[in-house]
Motif scaffolding. Structure first.
Motif, PDB file in Angstrom:
ATOM      1  N   SER A 123       0.852  -1.192   0.000  1.00 46.51           N
ATOM      2  CA  SER A 123       0.000   0.000   0.000  1.00 46.51           C
ATOM      3  C   SER A 123       0.889   1.244   0.000  1.00 46.51           C
ATOM      4  O   SER A 123       2.006   1.226   0.516  1.00 46.51           O
ATOM      5  N   SER A 124       0.395   2.342  -0.589  1.00 49.28           N
ATOM      6  CA  SER A 124       1.238   3.533  -0.704  1.00 49.28           C
ATOM      7  C   SER A 124       0.390   4.784  -0.885  1.00 49.28           C
ATOM      8  O   SER A 124      -0.795   4.706  -1.220  1.00 49.28           O
ATOM      9  N   ARG A 125       1.038   5.939  -0.673  1.00 47.73           N
ATOM     10  CA  ARG A 125       0.451   7.236  -0.995  1.00 47.73           C
ATOM     11  C   ARG A 125       1.540   8.115  -1.583  1.00 47.73           C
ATOM     12  O   ARG A 125       2.717   7.976  -1.234  1.00 47.73           O
ATOM     13  N   THR A 126       1.150   9.028  -2.484  1.00 50.78           N
ATOM     14  CA  THR A 126       2.113   9.926  -3.129  1.00 50.78           C
ATOM     15  C   THR A 126       1.866  11.356  -2.682  1.00 50.78           C
ATOM     16  O   THR A 126       0.713  11.791  -2.566  1.00 50.78           O
ATOM     17  N   PHE A 127       2.976  12.083  -2.440  1.00 52.84           N
ATOM     18  CA  PHE A 127       2.886  13.473  -1.955  1.00 52.84           C
ATOM     19  C   PHE A 127       3.774  14.390  -2.790  1.00 52.84           C
ATOM     20  O   PHE A 127       4.809  13.965  -3.318  1.00 52.84           O
ATOM     21  N   THR A 128       3.348  15.661  -2.898  1.00 51.96           N
ATOM     22  CA  THR A 128       4.169  16.709  -3.501  1.00 51.96           C
ATOM     23  C   THR A 128       4.451  17.758  -2.426  1.00 51.96           C
ATOM     24  O   THR A 128       3.954  17.647  -1.289  1.00 51.96           O
ATOM     25  N   ILE A 129       5.203  18.799  -2.778  1.00 50.66           N
ATOM     26  CA  ILE A 129       5.544  19.825  -1.780  1.00 50.66           C
ATOM     27  C   ILE A 129       4.291  20.532  -1.257  1.00 50.66           C
ATOM     28  O   ILE A 129       4.256  20.985  -0.108  1.00 50.66           O
ATOM     29  N   GLU A 130       3.254  20.580  -2.089  1.00 51.33           N
ATOM     30  CA  GLU A 130       1.993  21.206  -1.636  1.00 51.33           C
ATOM     31  C   GLU A 130       1.348  20.387  -0.509  1.00 51.33           C
ATOM     32  O   GLU A 130       0.571  20.920   0.286  1.00 51.33           O
ATOM     33  N   ASP A 131       1.685  19.086  -0.464  1.00 47.67           N
ATOM     34  CA  ASP A 131       1.100  18.205   0.559  1.00 47.67           C
ATOM     35  C   ASP A 131       2.055  17.974   1.734  1.00 47.67           C
ATOM     36  O   ASP A 131       1.883  17.019   2.486  1.00 47.67           O
ATOM     37  N   LEU A 132       3.071  18.817   1.873  1.00 46.90           N
ATOM     38  CA  LEU A 132       4.137  18.550   2.848  1.00 46.90           C
ATOM     39  C   LEU A 132       3.593  18.299   4.249  1.00 46.90           C
ATOM     40  O   LEU A 132       3.940  17.298   4.893  1.00 46.90           O
ATOM     41  N   ALA A 133       2.747  19.175   4.737  1.00 53.25           N
ATOM     42  CA  ALA A 133       2.237  19.049   6.108  1.00 53.25           C
ATOM     43  C   ALA A 133       1.403  17.770   6.261  1.00 53.25           C
ATOM     44  O   ALA A 133       1.543  17.042   7.257  1.00 53.25           O
ATOM     45  N   ILE A 134       0.574  17.487   5.260  1.00 54.89           N
ATOM     46  CA  ILE A 134      -0.252  16.269   5.307  1.00 54.89           C
ATOM     47  C   ILE A 134       0.646  15.034   5.293  1.00 54.89           C
ATOM     48  O   ILE A 134       0.419  14.065   6.025  1.00 54.89           O
ATOM     49  N   GLY A 135       1.681  15.083   4.468  1.00 56.46           N
ATOM     50  CA  GLY A 135       2.607  13.958   4.365  1.00 56.46           C
ATOM     51  C   GLY A 135       3.340  13.705   5.672  1.00 56.46           C
ATOM     52  O   GLY A 135       3.498  12.549   6.090  1.00 56.46           O
ATOM     53  N   LEU A 136       3.792  14.780   6.320  1.00 56.48           N
ATOM     54  CA  LEU A 136       4.503  14.629   7.603  1.00 56.48           C
ATOM     55  C   LEU A 136       3.593  14.032   8.666  1.00 56.48           C
ATOM     56  O   LEU A 136       4.017  13.176   9.455  1.00 56.48           O
ATOM     57  N   GLU A 137       2.337  14.449   8.662  1.00 47.52           N
ATOM     58  CA  GLU A 137       1.365  13.867   9.606  1.00 47.52           C
ATOM     59  C   GLU A 137       1.135  12.387   9.297  1.00 47.52           C
ATOM     60  O   GLU A 137       1.047  11.546  10.190  1.00 47.52           O
ATOM     61  N   TYR A 138       1.057  12.056   8.005  1.00 47.41           N
ATOM     62  CA  TYR A 138       0.816  10.676   7.571  1.00 47.41           C
ATOM     63  C   TYR A 138       1.966   9.769   8.017  1.00 47.41           C
ATOM     64  O   TYR A 138       1.735   8.644   8.482  1.00 47.41           O
ATOM     65  N   LEU A 139       3.189  10.265   7.910  1.00 45.37           N
ATOM     66  CA  LEU A 139       4.354   9.463   8.301  1.00 45.37           C
ATOM     67  C   LEU A 139       4.268   9.035   9.760  1.00 45.37           C
ATOM     68  O   LEU A 139       4.658   7.923  10.120  1.00 45.37           O
ATOM     69  N   GLU A 140       3.743   9.931  10.592  1.00 44.83           N
ATOM     70  CA  GLU A 140       3.632   9.642  12.034  1.00 44.83           C
ATOM     71  C   GLU A 140       2.706   8.458  12.318  1.00 44.83           C
ATOM     72  O   GLU A 140       2.831   7.789  13.326  1.00 44.83           O
ATOM     73  N   THR A 141       1.775   8.200  11.399  1.00 46.33           N
ATOM     74  CA  THR A 141       0.779   7.138  11.632  1.00 46.33           C
ATOM     75  C   THR A 141       1.269   5.761  11.175  1.00 46.33           C
ATOM     76  O   THR A 141       0.619   4.757  11.456  1.00 46.33           O
ATOM     77  N   LEU A 142       2.385   5.711  10.465  1.00 48.37           N
ATOM     78  CA  LEU A 142       2.821   4.453   9.844  1.00 48.37           C
ATOM     79  C   LEU A 142       3.688   3.616  10.776  1.00 48.37           C
ATOM     80  O   LEU A 142       4.499   4.155  11.541  1.00 48.37           O
ATOM     81  N   PRO A 143       3.561   2.296  10.691  1.00 48.70           N
ATOM     82  CA  PRO A 143       4.486   1.426  11.436  1.00 48.70           C
ATOM     83  C   PRO A 143       5.872   1.470  10.793  1.00 48.70           C
ATOM     84  O   PRO A 143       6.018   1.754   9.600  1.00 48.70           O
ATOM     85  N   LEU A 144       6.892   1.184  11.579  1.00 44.94           N
ATOM     86  CA  LEU A 144       8.271   1.198  11.082  1.00 44.94           C
ATOM     87  C   LEU A 144       8.677  -0.179  10.583  1.00 44.94           C
ATOM     88  O   LEU A 144       8.132  -1.189  11.044  1.00 44.94           O
ATOM     89  N   PRO A 145       9.658  -0.246   9.675  1.00 42.97           N
ATOM     90  CA  PRO A 145      10.284   0.868   8.949  1.00 42.97           C
ATOM     91  C   PRO A 145       9.369   1.420   7.860  1.00 42.97           C
ATOM     92  O   PRO A 145       8.381   0.799   7.493  1.00 42.97           O
ATOM     93  N   ILE A 146       9.731   2.604   7.346  1.00 45.80           N
ATOM     94  CA  ILE A 146       8.942   3.284   6.322  1.00 45.80           C
ATOM     95  C   ILE A 146       9.789   3.410   5.058  1.00 45.80           C
ATOM     96  O   ILE A 146      10.965   3.759   5.121  1.00 45.80           O
TER      97      ILE A 146
END
Length: 429
Positions: A123-146
């Motif tokens: 599973s995956s999601r794609t981000f651009t610089i416009e989505d930076l804040a959303i992407g950083l929040e999303y990373l926090e929700t993921l199990p490690l490693p990423i």
């Protein structure tokens, strides 16, 4: 038939070595080639990204078949360019057009393609610089490693596996904000980490039909026991013990056939190689990535196992006659050990004189980053210098042949891994 190979690495030397054995091959050219390809064909000192120079070479040398080695000219559209020129209309090319090459040229495209066509993948999601804040929040929700991947071509260095959330956030920011991978990182694919055993399956397509070539496992990390930085590949083995007939049947049914159906449904006539990077997870295949060419150093273990005439195989592919081709594969084991320059994959020096390649025994020596100096000596000219392939009836003997050759060849700063294939010997136990 006059044949032109585009590229300069170990993959292209292996192609040239195999093609030169065929009576179908009249004259063989490699652009730009290396010190090894010069021994089996004629090197042409042009860039494979200079499409006009490639076209001039085709016309001047009466080329009938072009085999594109690396991914960059394919993603840049060299096939479309050649097909657009009326004076090159009869030229046959092994390699996908620009639309097909997006399977490798864009990670975002390939992930969407897999999801759309029901091909098992993380599973995956794609981000651009416009989505930076959303992407950083999303990373926090993921199990490690990423896993973070630059969307475009990044010379094999655009994948980062972060063991900590802060490392993932730093890498994510470096790609999107700091431009770590240039335009290749303008989109970042954030992916679920898959835990299993990695391997590669290679498919040759003629636009309608396909043949599955020998599978391989490569070793990407610079250090023994798969430690340290990622590289272009430090060695490879074929066949792969954990890819049994049942697993490979699943790969064909769940990955190969849906991929080719998907390409066709999107109006893409795909002629060339598809390199499918896979994870074997408890006997089930999951696709990590597609590449639109043969792998390197995997080619150096796949080609020695192909017993059929390689030029005839390429001609059948170009003409759409793959279904009628009898592909014969050797049951023997091939192991390649890659010699690299000191400092690789970081900074390294070139121009180191190479000796001992004429003293190797019972091994295929494929040049990668080599050239000639002013004294006509063979010298280092890249990070990965040579690939040394041993072929034998057992994995142990193939390893022994490859490693013995790695000891014999000498140059200042030489480095290689001593454990290529050892994990598969232990797996067998």
């Amino acid at each position: 038939m006059n044949i032109l190979i585009l590229g300069s690495g170990g993959r292209e030397h292996a192609f040239a070595w195999k093609l030169a054995q065929s009576q179908l091959c009249d004259r063989l050219y490699i652009a730009p080639g290396n010190a090894g390809t010069a021994s089996v064909g004629t090197n042409i000192p042009i860039s494979y990204n200079d499409f006009e120079a490639v076209a001039e070479t085709i016309i001047k040398n009466d080329i009938e078949l072009v085999i594109v080695g690396p991914e960059e000219p394919l993603v840049n559209g060299i096939v479309d360019y050649i097909e657009s020129r009326s004076d090159l209309s009869k030229i046959k090319i092994i390699g996908p057009n620009k639309a097909g090459a997006q399977l490798e040229g864009s990670k975002d495209y390939s992930k969407n393609f897999m999801q759309k066509h029901g091909i098992p993948t993380a599973s995956s999601r794609t981000f651009t610089i416009e989505d930076l804040a959303i992407g950083l929040e999303y990373l926090e929700t993921l199990p490690l490693p990423i896993v973070l991947k630059a969307d475009g071509l990044a010379a094999g260095k655009g994948v980062i596996i972060a063991e900590k959330h802060k490392d993932a956030e730093q890498a994510f920011t470096e790609m999107l904000v700091d431009g770590k991978f240039g335009s290749a990182g303008s989109k970042v694919v954030v992916e679920q980490f898959l835990k299993g055993i990695e391997l590669s399956v290679f498919v040759l397509c003629d636009g309608e039909n396909y043949k599955i070539l020998p599978e391989a496992k490569d070793y990407k990390r610079i250090g023994e026991n798969d430690t340290g930085l990622n590289t272009g590949g430090m060695g490879a083995v074929s066949p792969v013990i954990f890819a049994d007939a049942n697993f490979l049947r699943k790969v064909e049914e769940k990955v190969v056939k849906p991929t080719l159906r998907g390409l066709k449904s999107e109006g893409i006539k795909y002629v060339g190689f598809i390199f499918i990077g896979l994870m074997n997870i408890k006997g089930e295949p999951f696709v990590i990535e597609y590449n639109v060419r043969m792998g390197d150093p995997e080619t150096e273990v796949v080609l020695p196992r192909i017993q059929s005439d390689f030029a005839m195989l390429m001609a059948a592919t170009a003409k759409g006659n793959l279904n009628d081709f009898d592909l014969k594969i050797s049951p023997q084991v091939a192991v390649t050990t890659v010699l690299v320059a000191g400092g690789y994959p970081g900074e390294y020096e070139k121009g180191k004189v190479i000796s001992g390649s004429d003293k190797t025994e019972d091994v295929h020596v494929y040049h990668a980053g080599t050239t000639f100096n002013g004294n006509a000596e063979t010298v280092t000219n890249g990070g990965r210098v040579m690939a040394l392939t041993g072929v034998a009836n057992s994995l142990e003997n193939a390893v022994r042949k490859s490693q013995r050759a790695a000891q014999v060849i000498q140059y200042d700063g030489k480095y290689f891994r001593h454990d290529i294939g050892m994990d598969l010997i232990r797996y067998n136990d």
